[in-house]
Scaffold this active site. Structure first.
Site, PDB file in Angstrom:
ATOM      1  N   ASP A 158       0.861  -1.183   0.000  1.00 27.14           N
ATOM      2  CA  ASP A 158       0.000   0.000   0.000  1.00 27.14           C
ATOM      3  C   ASP A 158       0.897   1.232   0.000  1.00 27.14           C
ATOM      4  O   ASP A 158       1.773   1.367   0.863  1.00 27.14           O
ATOM      5  CB  ASP A 158      -0.900   0.024   1.239  1.00 27.14           C
ATOM      6  N   ASP A 184     -15.106  -3.460  -0.532  1.00 29.28           N
ATOM      7  CA  ASP A 184     -14.636  -3.217   0.831  1.00 29.28           C
ATOM      8  C   ASP A 184     -15.859  -2.992   1.712  1.00 29.28           C
ATOM      9  O   ASP A 184     -16.624  -2.051   1.466  1.00 29.28           O
ATOM     10  CB  ASP A 184     -13.726  -1.987   0.862  1.00 29.28           C
TER      11      ASP A 184
END
Length: 238
Positions: A8, A129
């Site tokens: 990330d 998500d």
């Protein structure tokens, strides 16, 4: 099943968030290239990358770093974060990205996903998500009223072949994946499903493997050394 170690990116560095909270961001490595290289050396055949700055700003920010990973490490990469239009998808694929993940845009504009799948087929994945079963968007800052299974079924109807499911409440916690949510999703769609969020150790990976999913994304467990990537990759191939 494939193992996708995660990188990330925020401000050009490799970070991990806790439950998707940008205020709880921890730098875990300075160099994405070196990190990706270590993943490849451990046997990883695919890397999952997220442009966190892009997710917040709605446009790619760390693309040059991702390109460098692809050029120097020569391993397939899937990328999400801030992809909002067909032009960006085309640009990313030209840059060598193997699979582009749509998140916020998929919820806000299903027609866009339909066009993307029509043009780029299996190079398109949708990231779902979820927080308490509902889809979150805009870098997880906003939670919709759309149930994650309903959304997955809609994406499958559109032609999406690959879904990445993350339980936000587990992400970065090392408290184990939400197996129940994954099982329910698997029962309702035929898409390839990649599990993400909460993976702590090889036992978690074994449980996901038993669900017969396409893949599992592992981030914090690698950086925290609660999991051995090489051992996990070997397990996934058994």
């Amino acid at each position: 099943m494939i193992i996708l170690p995660a990188i990330d990116l925020r401000d050009g560095k490799c970070v991990r968030l806790y439950k998707g909270d940008f205020n709880k961001s921890q730098v875990v490595a300075e160099s994405a290239v070196d990190t990706a290289r270590s993943f490849k050396e451990a046997g990883a055949e695919y890397i999952h990358m997220v442009d966190l700055d892009g997710a917040l700003k709605g446009k790619g920010v760390n693309i040059d770093i991702v390109s460098k990973v692809i050029e120097e490490v020569k391993v397939p990469v899937e990328l999400g974060g801030g992809v909002r239009d067909l032009q960006t998808i085309g640009y990313l694929i030209e840059k060598g990205i193997d699979r582009v993940i749509l998140g916020t845009a998929a919820l806000n504009n299903p027609e866009f996903v339909k066009e993307a799948v029509k043009k780029y087929s299996e190079k398109i994945a949708v990231g779902i998500d979820a927080k308490n079963g509902y889809v979150a968007v805009d870098g997880w800052l906003n939670v919709s009223e759309v149930n994650y299974i309903d959304f997955a079924m809609k994406m499958e109807d559109i032609g999406v072949k690959n879904i990445i499911f993350t339980d936000i409440s587990r992400d970065g916690t090392l408290k184990g994946p939400n197996l129940d949510a994954l099982r329910k999703l698997k029962e309702r769609v035929t898409c390839d499903i990649t599990a993400s969020g909460g993976i702590k150790d090889i036992d978690d990976v074994k449980k996901i493997k038993e669900l017969n999913l396409y893949g599992v994304i592992i981030g914090k467990a690698i950086y925290s050394k609660t999991i051995d990537l090489k051992e996990t990759v070997d397990l996934s191939k058994e």
